[in-house]
Design a protein around this motif. Structure first.
Motif, short mmCIF file in Angstrom:
data_model
loop_
_atom_site.label_atom_id
_atom_site.label_comp_id
_atom_site.label_asym_id
_atom_site.label_seq_id
_atom_site.Cartn_x
_atom_site.Cartn_y
_atom_site.Cartn_z
N GLU A 38 -14.79 -34.00 -29.38
CA GLU A 38 -14.36 -32.88 -28.55
C GLU A 38 -14.60 -31.54 -29.25
O GLU A 38 -13.80 -30.61 -29.15
CB GLU A 38 -12.87 -33.03 -28.20
CG GLU A 38 -12.55 -34.29 -27.41
CD GLU A 38 -11.08 -34.43 -27.09
OE1 GLU A 38 -10.32 -33.46 -27.39
OE2 GLU A 38 -10.68 -35.47 -26.55
N GLY A 39 -15.72 -31.46 -29.96
CA GLY A 39 -16.08 -30.21 -30.62
C GLY A 39 -15.35 -29.96 -31.92
O GLY A 39 -15.38 -28.83 -32.44
N GLY A 40 -14.75 -30.97 -32.47
CA GLY A 40 -13.99 -30.80 -33.70
C GLY A 40 -14.82 -30.40 -34.90
O GLY A 40 -14.35 -29.67 -35.78
N LEU A 41 -16.07 -30.88 -34.97
CA LEU A 41 -16.93 -30.55 -36.10
C LEU A 41 -17.24 -29.05 -36.12
O LEU A 41 -17.27 -28.42 -37.19
CB LEU A 41 -18.20 -31.38 -36.06
CG LEU A 41 -18.02 -32.90 -36.19
CD1 LEU A 41 -19.34 -33.62 -36.07
CD2 LEU A 41 -17.34 -33.25 -37.53
N ASP A 42 -17.48 -28.48 -34.93
CA ASP A 42 -17.73 -27.04 -34.85
C ASP A 42 -16.48 -26.26 -35.28
O ASP A 42 -16.59 -25.23 -35.98
CB ASP A 42 -18.12 -26.65 -33.42
CG ASP A 42 -19.49 -27.19 -33.03
OD1 ASP A 42 -20.33 -27.36 -33.94
OD2 ASP A 42 -19.70 -27.45 -31.84
N TYR A 43 -15.32 -26.72 -34.85
CA TYR A 43 -14.08 -26.04 -35.22
C TYR A 43 -13.89 -26.05 -36.74
O TYR A 43 -13.57 -25.01 -37.34
CB TYR A 43 -12.90 -26.72 -34.54
CG TYR A 43 -11.56 -26.22 -35.00
CD1 TYR A 43 -11.02 -25.05 -34.49
CD2 TYR A 43 -10.83 -26.92 -35.97
CE1 TYR A 43 -9.79 -24.57 -34.93
CE2 TYR A 43 -9.60 -26.46 -36.40
CZ TYR A 43 -9.08 -25.29 -35.88
OH TYR A 43 -7.85 -24.82 -36.33
N LEU A 44 -14.08 -27.22 -37.36
CA LEU A 44 -13.90 -27.32 -38.81
C LEU A 44 -14.90 -26.44 -39.55
O LEU A 44 -14.58 -25.81 -40.57
CB LEU A 44 -14.04 -28.77 -39.26
CG LEU A 44 -12.92 -29.72 -38.82
CD1 LEU A 44 -13.28 -31.16 -39.13
CD2 LEU A 44 -11.59 -29.33 -39.49
#
Length: 555
Positions: free
Chosen positions: A59-65
């Motif tokens: 759910e886009g977590g890699l971009d957030y991190l």
């Protein structure tokens, strides 16, 4: 959750209160699983964390991190044996790595998996193996820093989000806002909070931690295999003085049971837990665990000191050490005898009347010194017990077996001839040395010593009758048995039987028995020393076993 063995973990569907955790879980030092998938039972647990939605790679977590920490430098674990990550420093390195670089590996892996390229990881591992082979041909031990690492060789293991003892080591402090310390830990002094993140499948080596541990799965899946501290001998911990003393020496892939035979049965003492996103597992201090992580798994763990360790005073360490080692040594000695007892021991097989029918021949064969002064047995009860024809069938059979075994090992007549000499001669030393060699003083297992096996099978009252009869009828045989043929395990068995006799007899009868028993020896103190020395030799071997099994130290 799959379980096996006698020690089981607790299972909860909501976090307990601080009081419940301290009294029902932490104090028992048993694992506890907190499952999040039954929404009707509870609301939240770590699903209430911001991290649960914001860090999710799907759910886009890699971009957030990457946005939060892309410029941060983290310390990654770089393994020579990926996908297995061993704790031993000889098999991995800690290398600085831009967090954005690791996130890039995760995105690459996710894209390949989304495209259905399930075999690309195996292809990269094949390339890794070929590259290592080429490097090893150039140098004896290549450094992984000398070449580009493949993504699956990297694992963000124990990257600190919070560290109470060393704030300078904290690399991901910005993530602290996305997680919550569970209410039941609010009264604890948290030592550290850490991030665990892998882009490809990873396996951690079997180890234990010196802190209580709450492992929380934010995304992905982990399989945890747990062993209680008592299973340590099955897992062969590395030497206590080593850098990885909390790790097992057994390899995860193709373990060699010829080198680690006890490990073949280690799974019988284990329990397996499958953790999914939102689940949490309490791993008590000292519990061995081996963890398999699925692709793109993200986890956070909390470490804190146990109440037991926190309450220990340093000035008492040496005392506690001695008490614990003594307790483990006593348990090891008991296990040696209990194992033989549970396996069963054979009773003497010779005919029960054989000794009675050949009494005169026995006395001649075993070099009984007819002119030697026998113990004074004025009491009628003890006098009856020493007469061979007064012995029951089973004591008579046991007596014959013991006397026969002594005769088979030592020429008692020759021994008697030398021991009666008033001067010390070389021939006397030779005979005594031969006896000591025959006794096999290193005998530690009950099943290896036929004399000790017989002593072990006899009830104390029967053994008392046997020894009284030997003291009167075969004093030289008894002397040879105690002074020269008593093995360490035999001495341990004998002293335990004496202890049982002491409990079952009155003080007056006890004193009479020992007066007769030790009166058979020219030097009663030599007999006492032989028994005590043998008992201490047995305990020493048990102590060495404890050092090997629990501390990984071989003497």
């Amino acid at each position: 959750m799959e379980e096996s063995g006698e020690i089981r973990s607790f299972e909860f569907y909501q976090f307990p209160s601080a009081t419940e955790f301290a009294s029902q879980i932490e104090s028992n030092n048993l694992p506890a699983v907190f499952l999040s998938f039954l929404q009707l039972v509870f609301k939240g647990i770590i699903k209430n964390w911001k991290a649960f939605s914001k860090w999710n790679p799907t759910e886009g977590g890699l971009d957030y991190l990457q946005e939060q920490l892309g410029s941060s430098i983290v310390e990654a674990m770089l393994s020579r044996t990926a996908p297995v990550f061993y704790g031993d420093l000889r098999s991995h390195e800690r290398v600085p790595l831009p967090f954005s670089t690791f996130i890039g590996f995760c995105k690459q892996h996710k894209q390949k998996m989304d495209d259905g390229h399930d075999d690309y990881v195996e292809s990269e591992r094949h390339q890794q193996t070929e590259s290592e082979s080429e490097s090893e041909s150039e140098t004896e031990r290549p450094s992984l820093l000398s070449r580009d690492a493949l993504p699956q060789q990297l694992y963000l293991a124990q990257v600190p989000i919070m560290n109470a003892e060393n704030e300078e080591r904290v690399q991901l402090e910005a993530l602290n806002d996305d997680i919550q310390t569970p209410a039941f830990l609010e009264t604890k002094i948290i030592a550290s909070i850490n991030l665990w993140m892998n882009n490809a499948e990873a396996k951690s080596s079997t180890h234990y931690d010196p802190h209580h541990n709450l492992l929380c799965i934010v995304a992905g899946r982990k399989q945890v295999i747990l062993w209680p501290p008592s299973a340590s001998p099955m897992l062969y911990p590395l030497p206590i003085y080593g850098e990885a003393s909390n790790h097992s020496a057994i390899g995860l892939e193709n373990p060699d049971f010829s080198i680690y035979p006890r490990a073949e049965h280690s799974m019988e003492y284990s329990q397996k837990v499958i953790l999914h996103a939102g689940d949490a597992l309490f791993i008590p201090e000292g519990w061995f665990h081996q963890i398999d992580s699925g692709n793109l798994t993200v986890a956070v763990n909390f470490w804190w000191r146990s109440n037991i360790i926190s309450s220990l005073s340093e000035h008492m360490d040496s005392y506690y050490l001695r008490r614990i080692l003594r307790r483990l040594t006593d348990r090891e000695m008991n296990q040696v005898l209990d194992k033989a007892s549970s396996a069963g021991t054979e009773r003497p097989k010779k005919h029960i009347c054989e000794l009675h029918n050949n009494k005169e021949q026995d006395q001649s064969d075993y070099g009984l010194d007819q002119s030697r002064k026998r113990p004074d047995l004025k009491e009628k009860g003890l006098q009856q017990k020493i007469l061979l024809h007064e012995l029951g069938p089973y004591p008579l059979q046991a007596l014959h077996e013991i006397v026969s075994l002594v005769h088979d090992r030592v020429n008692v007549a020759d021994l008697s001839q030398h021991m009666q000499s008033t001067s010390t001669t070389n021939s006397e030393h030779t005979v005594k040395d031969q006896c000591r060699n025959i006794v096999a003083t290193r005998l530690f297992r009950l099943e290896d010593d036929p004399i000790a096996k017989i002593l072990w099978t006899l009830e104390p009252c029967i053994l008392q009758d046997v020894f009284l009869s030997m003291a009167h009828n075969f004093p030289r045989t008894l002397e040879a048995l105690i002074l020269h043929l008593l093995s360490p395990v035999g001495a341990e068995v004998l002293t335990r039987k004496f202890d049982e006799m002491d409990w079952q007899t009155s003080e007056e009868d006890r004193n009479k028995f020992y007066q007769v028993f030790y009166g058979a020896f020219d030097d009663r103190f030599a007999a006492m020393n032989a028994i005590l020395n043998g008992k201490e030799s047995f305990a020493l071997q048990a102590f060495k076993n404890v050092l090997d099994k629990f501390l990984g130290v071989k003497l």
